[in-house]
Design a protein around this motif. Sequence first.
Motif, PDB file in Angstrom:
ATOM      1  N   ARG A  45      52.678  33.707  36.853  1.00 13.05           N
ATOM      2  CA  ARG A  45      51.532  32.868  37.213  1.00 13.05           C
ATOM      3  C   ARG A  45      50.263  33.683  37.036  1.00 13.05           C
ATOM      4  NH1 ARG A  45      50.885  32.218  42.236  1.00 13.05           N
ATOM      5  NH2 ARG A  45      52.493  33.502  43.179  1.00 13.05           N
ATOM      6  N   LEU A  46      49.189  33.118  37.538  1.00 17.73           N
ATOM      7  CA  LEU A  46      47.934  33.855  37.448  1.00 17.73           C
ATOM      8  C   LEU A  46      47.544  34.511  38.765  1.00 17.73           C
ATOM      9  CD1 LEU A  46      45.654  31.525  35.361  1.00 17.73           C
ATOM     10  CD2 LEU A  46      46.388  33.812  34.740  1.00 17.73           C
ATOM     11  N   TRP A  49      42.464  32.783  41.273  1.00 17.94           N
ATOM     12  CA  TRP A  49      41.714  32.606  40.030  1.00 17.94           C
ATOM     13  C   TRP A  49      40.366  31.937  40.263  1.00 17.94           C
ATOM     14  CZ3 TRP A  49      42.431  34.554  35.395  1.00 17.94           C
ATOM     15  CH2 TRP A  49      41.715  34.029  34.320  1.00 17.94           C
ATOM     16  N   ARG A  50      40.330  31.054  41.288  1.00 16.11           N
ATOM     17  CA  ARG A  50      39.193  30.152  41.383  1.00 16.11           C
ATOM     18  C   ARG A  50      37.961  30.768  42.030  1.00 16.11           C
ATOM     19  NH1 ARG A  50      38.288  25.396  39.872  1.00 16.11           N
ATOM     20  NH2 ARG A  50      37.743  24.588  41.902  1.00 16.11           N
TER      21      ARG A  50
ATOM     22  N   SER B  37      50.752  34.856  31.513  1.00 19.70           N
ATOM     23  CA  SER B  37      50.967  33.792  32.496  1.00 19.70           C
ATOM     24  C   SER B  37      51.037  32.429  31.822  1.00 19.70           C
ATOM     25  CB  SER B  37      49.815  33.805  33.495  1.00 19.70           C
ATOM     26  OG  SER B  37      49.607  32.519  33.973  1.00 19.70           O
ATOM     27  N   ILE B  38      51.829  31.539  32.433  1.00 16.77           N
ATOM     28  CA  ILE B  38      51.910  30.186  31.868  1.00 16.77           C
ATOM     29  C   ILE B  38      51.055  29.209  32.682  1.00 16.77           C
ATOM     30  CG2 ILE B  38      54.196  30.468  30.898  1.00 16.77           C
ATOM     31  CD1 ILE B  38      55.172  28.880  33.435  1.00 16.77           C
ATOM     32  N   THR B  39      50.327  29.713  33.628  1.00 15.61           N
ATOM     33  CA  THR B  39      49.564  28.810  34.493  1.00 15.61           C
ATOM     34  C   THR B  39      48.513  28.036  33.718  1.00 15.61           C
ATOM     35  OG1 THR B  39      49.865  30.375  36.265  1.00 15.61           O
ATOM     36  CG2 THR B  39      48.163  28.734  36.563  1.00 15.61           C
ATOM     37  N   ASP B  44      39.594  23.748  36.071  1.00 12.17           N
ATOM     38  CA  ASP B  44      38.361  24.256  35.454  1.00 12.17           C
ATOM     39  C   ASP B  44      38.314  24.109  33.944  1.00 12.17           C
ATOM     40  OD1 ASP B  44      37.146  25.513  37.887  1.00 12.17           O
ATOM     41  OD2 ASP B  44      39.104  26.477  37.845  1.00 12.17           O
TER      42      ASP B  44
END
Lengths: 341, 192, 169, 838
Positions: A45-46, A49-50, B37-39, B44
């Motif tokens: 995942r990341l 991020w926001r 990453s696959i996110t 946004d």
Amino acid sequence: MPDISLIATLALMVIKVLVITMILFMLPLPLTYVERKVAGHIQVRLGPWRVGPHGLLQPFADMIKLILKEDIVPDKADKFLFKLAPFMAMIPAFAVYAAIPFGDKWTIPFLDRQVSLYITDMNVGILYVLAISGLGVYGLIFGGWSSNSKYALIGGLRSSAQMISYEIAVSFSAIGVVLLSKSLSLVEIVKHQGGTILHWNFFYLPVGPVWFFIFLIGATAEINRVPFDLPEDEGTLGAGFHTEYSGMRFAFFMLSEYVAMVTVSVMSVVLFFGGWNAPFNIPFVPPILWFIGKVILFIYFFMWLRFTLPRYRYDQLMTIGWKILIPVSLVNLIITGLMKI
Amino acid sequence: MNGKKGGVNIFELIKKVVFTDFVKGLMVTLGYNATKSITLKYPDQEKWIPYRRFRGLHTLNRDEKGRELCVACELCSKACPTQCITVIPMEDDTGRGISDRVARVWKVDLVRCLFCGYCEDACPTRALRLGRDYELACTDSSCNLKQREELLVPQAVPESFEGGVVASSTFIVTPAGIRIKADLAKTKRRNW
Amino acid sequence: MEQIFFYIFATIAVLSAIGVISVRNPVHSAFYLMVTLLQVAAIFILLRSPFLAAVQVFIYVGAIMVLFLFAVMVLDIGKEELTEAFNQQSVIAIPAVVVMLALIAYMIIGGKLSAPVGGYTDGILIGHGTEVLGKELYTKYLFPFEVVSILLLVALVGAIVLVMKDRQG
Amino acid sequence: MATVKINGKEVTVRDGTLILDAARDAGFEIPTFCYQADLVGVGSCRMCLVEIEGQKKLQPSCITPVLHGMSIHTETPTVMSARASMLEFLLANHALDCPVCDKGGECELQDMVYRFGPHKGRHAEPKFKFQEKDYVLSPVIIKNSNRCVQCMKCVRVCREVVGANVLGALGRGDHQEETSFLRSFLDCDQDGNCIEVCPVGCFMRLPYRYKTRPWDLKGKDTICPYCATGCRMVIEERDGVVIRARAQLGVGLNSETLCARGRFGFDFINSPERLTTPLVRRSGSLEPASWEEALGLIKDNFAAAGKNIGGVASARLTDEELYLFQKLFRTALGSPNIDSSARWDPRAVEGFISATGMTEGGASVFDCMESDTVLITGAHLSDENPVTDYMVRRISAGRSMNLVIASSRSMKLDSSANKTLRHNAASAGHLLDSLTLCIYSESADRLKDVSGMSRLKDIRLEELINRTGCIAEDILAVAKKIAASQSIGFLAGTEFIRYPEGLKGLALLKDVLKALGKKVTVIPVLDRANQRGAWEMGVHPGFGPGYSPVSERGMGCTEMLEAASKGELKAMYVVQSDIAVMHPDEGFARSALSSLKFLVVQDCFLSETARHAHVVLPSSSFAEKDGMFTNQEGRAQIIRKLLPPPVKAKRDIDIIRAIGETFDRSFGPKNPVLVLDEIRKEIPMYAGVSLAFNNKRNVENKLDLKEAMVMGADRGAEFAVTDFDTKIEPEAGEYPFVLTTGNHLFHSGALSRMSPTLTGLLKSAVVEISEEDALSLGLASGDKVSITGRYYEARATLNTRKGSKRGIAFIAENYADVPVNRFFRRGEGIPRVNITKA
């Protein structure tokens, strides 16, 4: 001018304490961020991020949220201990750092004054660290008990049982290190590991790695990190001992946990990986950077571990503590003693 | 494992002593740590446009002349397992609908709806479709009751658009709420 | 300076010791006991015995008190049971306490407890208290040390035997 | 008897039984569209084809009678494929617009295709269409011929049951369309029976159009609130709005039929003009108030009035409410002044009860129609009790009998009658007397004991016949028929109460026939749903519950009004009755009401009477309460609550009890069921009334349901038939027409005026005279005329009726713009009017 010297020493002491406390207070900010990022990346995942670029402001957002959140004290809680418990968890976690050596003496440029990069050099430093860090469990026990909640109580009980079980193994590994380094003082222990990488306690074959792994496993259990995070086993206990906590009190628990993780990393480095000693003789790299680098590697290791391993069952936890670690450390103690005669 | 009860397999013991399994596991996660990453960067930058078969918010269609296809036959509300659809018919021969029977009230209670699509199947005129609008969260409960007038407005993703892609999107805060506008011209397929 | 610290620690120690026996809630008692032990550890440091202090904290505060708490929580001793116990024993306990206090007072007033006034040994002063203690313990006091060790071992074995029996029965 | 094998099962049935009936009785199902037991078989839909061994072709079972030894198969592959093929043919041109069709969900064609039909169409050709849009036939009927399956049920029901002959079939084959001449519905009764029988969505209710789907409706089985025929119907609501009333085939007296009032007149329930809160008069105007305030006012004023109080309760209330109402007056208030109608003299009512033998208990209209001769008199059956008219038509068509209709106005049912007697206005008594005389003269020796005969001793037959205005031969022929009959049935209508001079004649004829050993059955034909119940509950100044004697005779409605205008009567309590409109002297009624000190009106609407009231209480309609109606036959039937009363309105029974409780804390049983228990205990007539029948079906309209009938009263016919001489205003040149009144086909009393659909059917006020009169006056149907009486003048549209007695003008009492009661003055007899072109 003994007075001035005394005042300077005291001032230096205060400055050192303040610096270290401030660093420790601020530490969870990057650590939560890093932990979530590591979790994200391990899980493809990341992560955050926001908030801010690459989610960099996320810890601040969380901090603001925790500060602004209502501090809830359950109606039927034991109010006194409930309010005290977060501090009882946090204070020992910080107090440990009184004995941690971050580096050797360091000469302040242009001032020609030597400063030791530790607060004190206790002659029983290793015992002090173990004793004080052991006190942290009271925060968990009292927090769990005073919440008047079954989940919290079970969480507190588990942490106390876990602490008792693994304290022994950790103490044995400390004895092992003391035997290897012939001192109870952490500074002495680090200094004893000076020279090449082979002087590090870890590489004192064959007992060094065994002591290290005993220490690592025991310490992981004591700081309640995966795979030994049974006191806050969210699958069965909600959030364990801090189920009923919110806002800043909850934040203190989080803080002490992160600090404890750092402590274990620091102690691993100090006891087994030569502290500030460089593994290879590379000029211009100050010893403190070596120290910090090693600690960061350990912190990463703990995070890495968290998102790799599943949680142990409670009986497995006890089995590892009593039936594997203690016998192994006893045998290892005898071997170490024989080697040191 | 090998049937020898109580016996100790030396090989297995060595493996245990040097933590082979742990190391293997750690290596797996370390490997993942290094992958991309696959996110989806929703809301946004990116937005997932579902496939056509997706069942999102109800939409009421019109025919090519702009007349409502709904004939208020109430079959959707009959087919609904949660009885979340209410239809009250009326007569209107001004050409509003394809027949002179049109819906006076057509409303769906999204709180009760479970998006099973039975209503869609029951619709004899293909007036009712479960569309691809899935951003249904809102800040007060009244907006969960979707009325005919709202549902007659074509959804952002047209029926003909082949879904299953990621579209680039913009995140807009309007007085009416947050909108994530997808640019259907800029799409890409993701492989995972 | 040291005196001031001593009185602070001692006062807290005595107060919390009173707390131990005066509060009804066993968990609160344990908390006060912990505080007392910590103060005692602090006094050990004032006496230049950091090792003892560390061990005091390590063993008593860190391990034994945790066990106490564990037992208290698991057994869930309620306030009522506690008062009941007090009521039953008070007939014997009150005279016993009075006698005890009298004896202690007599010994303090009689000066029987006051140690010979003197400075610290050299070892302690140069910061090798641990070494001095170890040497004393393993040379001069070896026999009592071993006796105590055996006693503890016997107690340990006895405890295990009791538990084993219980389980078989 | 014939024994046949159906699918291998042997059954024995009567000769002439249809294969279809035999198979259904044996438990085999045969689908049909066009078959309906009561209608003439046509065999047009071909759904009922069966295989008969030995016959090459399949036979339509609905028109083929059984023969002894037949072997019939109803479920062979041939039969099944024939059914599927028939359905495919039907679907070839069927519109298939089920989602839009109002019948969708309860359509027989849908069900059949679902069960038997081809599930795939093979016809790719464009479908034949009769029309693009549905066309509106009348304010209540809309039609879509594209959906027609040519079953002809609508045509048959219109001709055979309703007798209207409006519908017919045009064209042939798949172009056959069932419709009316030029698609006009001029003579239609607007009863919608074609809608009821239509198996598909061809005929549809216009008010129900696109309102809902049948599965959304929640229905309750109840009784029609208009006339006293007592039709069973189901009213259905959606979201608190009553949307539809329908009859059920084979259920109730009426089976599938209803009249326009019953089928479309329920919508007053949904009216926005319904009273929803109590109103109290404050400084001259009625203003909303709380129940507490209203009841407080009532308590104070009723207590102040003491015994000088009167009550009028509508005959539309349930038995339970009426019982409680009379109990309120007779016990709690201690006043004997109660009445159930503003229109009729209580004495005339007593005479009517005696003459029709209502005290002897209920008698079924079907039993009555079993008689050899049936005489319908004093009622315009086709307009006032349409469904009774349907029943009579149906039964008379089915068996050989002698049906005589005596009426001054012609009616639709005349076509079914063997003989019609046109008599003058208010001379039914002379007609009956002349019949009696004829019969007497033939067998005088056997009739010596009949006491009433002395009245006719000195009267000559010729003179009597002359006064009736009938043709002498007709009367003699009818008398001959009656004398020859073993059993005689009478349907005696409300004109006997309106013009009570005939009561003596009716009573005497009945006695004479009984003395001759003939079986006589008299059915009173009434025009209010629970008129008979009202009397039997004792809402009458002259008798108590179950026709029991009363210690003190009270005042009837007219007497009450007279007392009120004299100031003797202080207060009045009027429940759902619109005295101001219905009283046959409107001006007097209004002034009397306004001179009352305290008037309480309890109604669903702010009626004309309510406008005079000091306190108006909102009550509930028939759909909002449980209870029981006793119809004209004496059949007790229950009505059921479908909806709660609107807003703050309450059930009448609760209001009456609340008023009673202000005087007596323990007043009245609390709910209708307990009241019924008390009625059963207190009124022996009702002791055996069981309401269990309500969900049973009746087979072949033989309502074998004696338990629903009220029994005879303890006290026999002790009511004396008082001598009435109904005066007619003496003939004068300027007023040639005698003005009569009655109910309109679409209306009954004041309540139906609140139904938008029914008022929509009634375009404008109509005055009806015979065609001959119109011709002599140079007028034609549809002309605007002015009607001039001595007291009032009105304008209306002229309607001429062929075959009516000359010299009679008829204006129904239901028009809002022509209040016929203004022509009347109490005590002055029947007025005369003049009709001139306006």
